[in-house]
Design an enzyme around this catalytic site. Structure first.
Site, mmCIF file in Angstrom:
data_model
loop_
_atom_site.group_PDB
_atom_site.id
_atom_site.type_symbol
_atom_site.label_atom_id
_atom_site.label_comp_id
_atom_site.label_asym_id
_atom_site.label_seq_id
_atom_site.Cartn_x
_atom_site.Cartn_y
_atom_site.Cartn_z
ATOM 1 N N TYR A 11 0.797 -1.234 0.000
ATOM 2 C CA TYR A 11 0.000 0.000 0.000
ATOM 3 C C TYR A 11 0.824 1.276 0.000
ATOM 4 O O TYR A 11 2.035 1.221 0.109
ATOM 5 C CB TYR A 11 -1.134 -0.005 1.006
ATOM 6 C CG TYR A 11 -0.907 -0.207 2.472
ATOM 7 C CD1 TYR A 11 -2.004 -0.617 3.236
ATOM 8 C CD2 TYR A 11 0.291 0.031 3.122
ATOM 9 C CE1 TYR A 11 -1.894 -0.784 4.599
ATOM 10 C CE2 TYR A 11 0.401 -0.137 4.496
ATOM 11 C CZ TYR A 11 -0.688 -0.535 5.227
ATOM 12 O OH TYR A 11 -0.571 -0.688 6.571
ATOM 13 N N GLU A 12 0.126 2.400 -0.239
ATOM 14 C CA GLU A 12 0.764 3.704 -0.510
ATOM 15 C C GLU A 12 1.604 3.636 -1.795
ATOM 16 O O GLU A 12 2.657 4.256 -1.908
ATOM 17 C CB GLU A 12 1.664 4.152 0.659
ATOM 18 C CG GLU A 12 1.004 4.164 2.017
ATOM 19 C CD GLU A 12 -0.011 5.276 2.216
ATOM 20 O OE1 GLU A 12 -0.117 6.152 1.351
ATOM 21 O OE2 GLU A 12 -0.700 5.262 3.239
ATOM 22 N N GLY A 13 1.138 2.864 -2.771
ATOM 23 C CA GLY A 13 1.907 2.683 -4.008
ATOM 24 C C GLY A 13 2.846 1.514 -3.824
ATOM 25 O O GLY A 13 3.620 1.464 -2.869
#
Length: 596
Positions: free
Chosen positions: A403-405
């Protein structure tokens, strides 16, 4: 604005240890804040680990309310909206120490304070901030963030959720499906991204969670880790949203999403730090207690090696994370001093260091996984059992690389953003890259430099690793130009070099600063960690550099670059790696914890 504050410039400038902030520089107030957060976690979260593992979503919500009562949900919120208005380093610190016990709580905390609240404080109108932020800061309301869709993951701007303006122009009607929404089960408000008409970019909206307004959800997702973090699909069916609830302006959603993720990335790095400290401490304690062959396993070299590496990664992660956090804080302050609004200053401050945020997200999320993996190994069969905290730490760590890219996206972003900065003239890569080319053509110096000062050789090596990056990335840019984006494997190799440079340099500078302040004799173990980290970093740079050169250069050019690589990754005096690990492990074992 002073020159030393540009993001990405660490690559082409020498940074002095006096110019970086380290965890040893925390103010009295910051140390008190850290201790009160630790107390909260040790009292409320850690003893109830099994409740989180048993998917007790209500307990996650209850714990979040307690954090709200203590003011911990409002650390980054300006005081006029009911927050504590703390500086960036302090907000990092809270995020770090509140996240170490379980990924379930740290995800709830991160999703709420970061992507759930931050977009309103940074992009909201005065009315929006007054209406929503105080409730979010106190924990009366919780926030969630709806960006991802079944067809729009890494390609966040490709979402299909639609927003249609009503005939009277008073509200938008939102229809679409969002997935992997953290905090969905107990949130009062969503930040929703939807497309108006055929707009190129999505638009952000603040949507109150009212089931009678066309909002429904699937059951909780069953996940590998972060089990008590509420994660659901959310459906919007002609959900009416007043026009005044548009966030920022039309078509600005992609920008909001990207900037929210920049903050999210560095905070995610922070959120992986205390987990490493706790896992390392748990592993040391177990190794000291576990007797095999009539002796505690902490006396075995194979185990000591693991403990030393675990501690070194945690120490490096701290060094780099707080260095970047303070750079961001200084940048925000400099902008505010010029009369820029707090909103704009914070946005631009974080954006300036987006490269470092991506680097940290990748490095620390991968370190926490390795740390938990070795933790399981040290516990042996017990590590595989749910009765010890290692297996849940390992499962919880896994999401951090997604997550967060994803880490792949962040690797490519770090190099991509750096090249963009160079093209804008914000970071001069071309000049230094040309110098490296000249150096390769010239005759190398055979003088033995004076390495009598602490880290003199190590800092020389870091400077040479920067040359490797300039050589590899510079040649790749020359060869492929703007087309470099499509050569992902090369970008990945270049980014690994970039990551190791930033992490190794930060670790060395932190330790040099400490040794100057406390005396070298008081920093022996930290000096060993800095040297050990660099040794491993040189290996990675060598291997990734070789892969890059072998893949895009041939003939004479290839031979020359490989010679350069050999020259730039060479030690005059190789460290005794086993002795370094021994020194670190000895301290850990004696203190029975991660003690740095």
């Amino acid at each position: 604005m002073s020159d030393k504050t540009r993001g990405g410039q660490f690559l082409v400038k020498e940074t002095k240890c006096e110019d970086i902030f380290t965890p040893e520089d925390f103010s009295e107030e910051q140390v008190m804040m850290r201790d009160s957060v630790k107390e909260f976690v040790d009292k409320e979260i850690w003893p109830n680990k099994n409740r989180f593992e048993n998917k007790d979503y209500a307990f996650t919500e209850e714990s979040m309310r307690k954090a709200g009562e203590l003011g911990l949900l409002g650390v980054a919120v300006p005081e006029e909206y009911g927050g504590l208005g703390m500086g960036f380093v302090s907000t990092m610190l809270v995020c770090d120490y509140i996240s170490g016990a379980t990924g379930s709580f740290s995800t709830a905390f991160g999703a709420h304070t970061g992507i759930g609240t931050m977009p309103i404080t940074l992009y909201g109108t005065e009315e929006q901030k007054k209406k929503y932020v105080p409730k979010l800061a106190s924990g009366e309301w919780f926030g969630a963030y709806c960006l991802t869709e079944p067809g729009a993951g890494s390609d966040a701007n490709s979402g299909k959720t639609k927003a249609v303006l009503s005939e009277d122009g008073k509200y938008y009607s939102i229809t679409g499906q969002k997935m992997w929404i953290s905090n969905a089960g107990f949130c009062s408000l969503f930040i929703v991204f939807a497309r108006i008409g055929d707009d190129k970019n999505i638009t952000g909206f603040i949507v109150e969670n009212d089931p009678s307004n066309g909002i429904s959800m699937n059951e909780e997702e069953h996940k590998l880790g972060i089990r008590a973090s509420s994660t659901r699909q959310v459906f919007f069916n002609e959900t009416k949203v007043p026009v005044e609830n548009m966030l920022s302006e039309r078509g600005n959603g992609f920008k909001i999403a990207m900037n929210a993720l920049n903050v999210g990335r560095i905070k995610l790095a922070a959120a992986c730090l205390d987990a490493q400290r706790r896992v390392t401490t748990g592993a040391v304690k177990y190794a000291n207690e576990r007797i095999q062959f009539n002796t505690s396993i902490s006396s075995f070299g194979a185990i000591r090696s693991k403990l030393a590496e675990m501690a070194t990664s945690a120490y490096a992660g701290e060094s780099a994370s707080y260095r970047a956090a303070k750079d961001i804080e200084d940048r925000i302050a400099a902008r505010e001093a010029e009369g820029t609004s707090h909103q704009e200053s914070e946005l631009k401050g974080v954006e300036e260091y987006a490269i470092e945020c991506s680097i940290l997200k990748v490095a620390v999320s991968e370190d926490v996984q390795n740390c938990a993996d070795e933790g399981i190994q040290i516990f042996g069969g017990m590590g595989f059992s749910e009765d010890t905290p290692m297996e849940s730490a390992w499962r919880d760590a896994r999401i951090a690389r997604i997550y967060e890219g994803t880490n792949e996206i962040n690797r490519m972003l770090s190099v991509g953003m750096l090249i963009k900065k160079a093209m804008k003239g914000h970071v001069d890569l071309l000049g230094p890259a040309m110098k490296v080319q000249e150096e390769l053509m010239g005759i190398p110096s055979f003088d033995t430099p004076d390495f009598s000062e602490l880290f003199a050789e190590e800092k020389g090596i870091v400077a040479n690793l920067k040359k490797v990056f300039l050589m590899v990335a510079g040649s790749a840019v020359q060869k492929y130009g703007p087309d470099l984006d499509s050569h992902q494997q090369l970008l990945m190799a270049a980014s690994d070099i970039l990551i190791e440079i930033y992490m190794a340099e930060s670790t060395i500078l932190r330790t040099e600063k400490l040794a100057k302040k406390e005396g070298e004799d008081k920093a022996q173990e930290q000096i060993a960690m800095a040297k050990l980290y660099l040794y491993k970093a040189v290996d990675i740079v060598n291997s990734r550099g070789k892969e890059g050169i072998a893949s895009f250069a041939e003939g004479d050019e290839q031979r020359m670059m490989l010679m350069g690589l050999k020259r730039f990754t060479k030690y005059t005096n190789l460290p005794n790696v086993v002795a370094l690990r021994e020194k670190i492990a000895e301290k850990l074992v004696a203190e029975n914890s991660y003690c740095f």
